[in-house]
Design an enzyme around this catalytic site. Structure first.
Site, short mmCIF file in Angstrom:
data_model
loop_
_atom_site.label_atom_id
_atom_site.label_comp_id
_atom_site.label_asym_id
_atom_site.label_seq_id
_atom_site.Cartn_x
_atom_site.Cartn_y
_atom_site.Cartn_z
N VAL A 172 -12.51 -1.08 -56.31
CA VAL A 172 -12.20 0.30 -56.71
C VAL A 172 -12.07 1.24 -55.52
CG1 VAL A 172 -13.22 0.20 -59.02
CG2 VAL A 172 -14.59 1.08 -57.11
N LYS A 173 -12.45 0.81 -54.34
CA LYS A 173 -12.41 1.69 -53.17
C LYS A 173 -10.98 1.79 -52.62
CE LYS A 173 -16.81 2.24 -53.84
NZ LYS A 173 -17.96 1.58 -53.23
N ILE A 174 -10.83 2.37 -51.44
CA ILE A 174 -9.48 2.72 -50.96
C ILE A 174 -8.64 1.48 -50.61
CG2 ILE A 174 -8.19 4.05 -49.26
CD1 ILE A 174 -9.84 5.93 -50.89
#
Ligand SMILES: *Cc1c(COP(=O)(O)O)cnc(C)c1O
Length: 386
Positions: free
Chosen positions: A187-189
């Site tokens: 879910v992070k960048i």
């Protein structure tokens, strides 16, 4: 269901991982070194040490900072559990500083006040974990000044902030933090499936981090207590862990890094669109920290409950019922049963608690289309006007 966040993978990512499967190295090897070098270059840092996830990265960063039992680690209550748990892994006492009502990051004024009191009481922290909430740096200039004044180590938890910048320089450059931690959770960048990294400009910390991620072992004669017995020889010079990242993960991370600029550009575009489309509704929108350019991992709105007929829970459930996978970042960490057992209680950090009673994370990820975003805004507007 439109999720609140998700990874963006393409054929190049898949090909990069498959190429490693055909190679001689599966775990920590040459691809991992390339990923570390590329991240260090991108962030203008001297050293990058990759590990299996950001939780492990925070843990070894704390060990490298010398954190141990009897010491104190401070962080924000508005974060994921790991920002606080890393202190507990080292046997340190964890305490929190309330959030700024505008940026929802740690409040630098509250930090300064608490440090003054701690100096009087002899309870100063050894480590501050400054979390770049939603992808936006804290007031890192002020935090840097306070760290010099009071002598604590600054670990920036930039799990949300890969690709962000502060004071015109990339987050991770080491100008405002002793160590910066990134997460590559999906879910992070950018993602490596599971993965984390510590960036630092301090060579002694980098060397220690490299050792700590692999059992406290070294093959470097300079770090040994006696001459090598032969080519097979290694020494364990301290207690470390197996926190290694695999080359499969590093290949994915490296391939994703090629697309970072595009991801950030799209996230900024979506944030600007939310700002524009949500203006005028009974919502408090994210406030900006001077000098910080966010990576926009999250787009959080706060409900102005006085102007809304429905409750926070009803708006949240209404969005979920409309197929929008909203979420809430974060439940104040001090209210978790584990931290209540450490002596924290409701009312300890009122800004973080008030934030929790109003916040909703809206969908934010590069492949979110304008049409999907318009639908989110339309559904939110409908619920607020009900
Ligand atoms: C995701 C996250 C972590 C932990 O990351 P992992 O890579 O899943 O261990 C730590 N801190 C914050 C603020 C995070 O959002």
């Amino acid at each position: 269901m439109i999720p609140y966040g998700r990874q963006s993978l393409d054929q190049a990512d898949i090909d990069a991982v498959v190429a490693v499967l055909h190679s001689d190295w599966l775990t920590q090897g040459p691809t991992l070194e390339r990923f570390e070098q590329a991240m260090a270059l991108r962030c203008q840092a001297d050293h990058a040490v990759a590990v299996c996830n950001a939780t492990a990265a925070l843990h070894i960063a704390c060990v490298a900072a010398g954190l141990g039992s009897g010491d104190r680690l401070w962080t924000t209550p508005n974060t994921f559990l790991a920002s606080a748990n890393c202190g507990r892994y080292c046997g340190a006492q964890v305490d929190f500083v309330d959030i700024d009502p505008l940026t929802w990051n740690i409040d630098a004024d509250a930090l300064a006040t608490k440090l003054e009191e701690a100096e009087r009481d002899g309870t100063l922290p050894k480590v501050l974990v400054a979390v770049a909430f939603s992808g936006q740096s804290c007031d890192m200039r002020r935090i840097g000044q306070l760290s010099e004044r009071y002598g604590f180590t600054v670990i920036e938890d930039a799990s949300h902030a890969v690709g962000a910048s502060y004071a015109g320089r990339p987050v991770g450059c080491g100008e405002f933090a002793d160590m910066t931690v990134f997460s590559f959770h999906p879910v992070k960048i950018i993602t490596s499936a599971e993965g984390g990294m510590v960036l630092t400009n301090r060579p002694e910390l980098a060397q220690r981090l490299q050792r700590l991620r692999s059992h406290g072992m070294t093959r470097d004669a300079g770090q040994m207590t006696e001459p090598s017995h032969g080519p097979w020889y290694y020494q364990q010079v301290e207690l470390g862990f197996n926190y290694r990242m695999t080359d499969l993960q590093a290949a994915l991370g490296l391939s994703q890094l090629n697309k970072l600029d595009g991801f950030i550009a799209r996230r900024r575009e979506l944030a600007a669109r939310y700002h524009r489309l949500l203006g005028g509704l009974p919502l408090t929108l994210p406030g900006s920290q001077p000098e910080a350019e966010s990576a926009w991992h999250l787009y959080v709105v706060r409900l102005q409950l006085d102007g809304i007929a429905l409750s926070h829970l009803q708006v949240f459930e209404g969005l979920r019922a409309a197929g929008i996978g909203v979420n809430l970042h974060y439940i104040p960490v001090h209210l978790q049963p584990y931290y209540r057992d450490q002596g924290f209680a409701t009312g300890d950090f009122p800004q973080a608690e008030r934030y929790y009673s109003e916040a909703i994370s809206l969908p934010m990820f590069p492949s979110l289309s304008d049409e999907q975003q318009d639908y989110v805004v339309e559904q939110l507007r409908r619920l607020l006007e009900e």
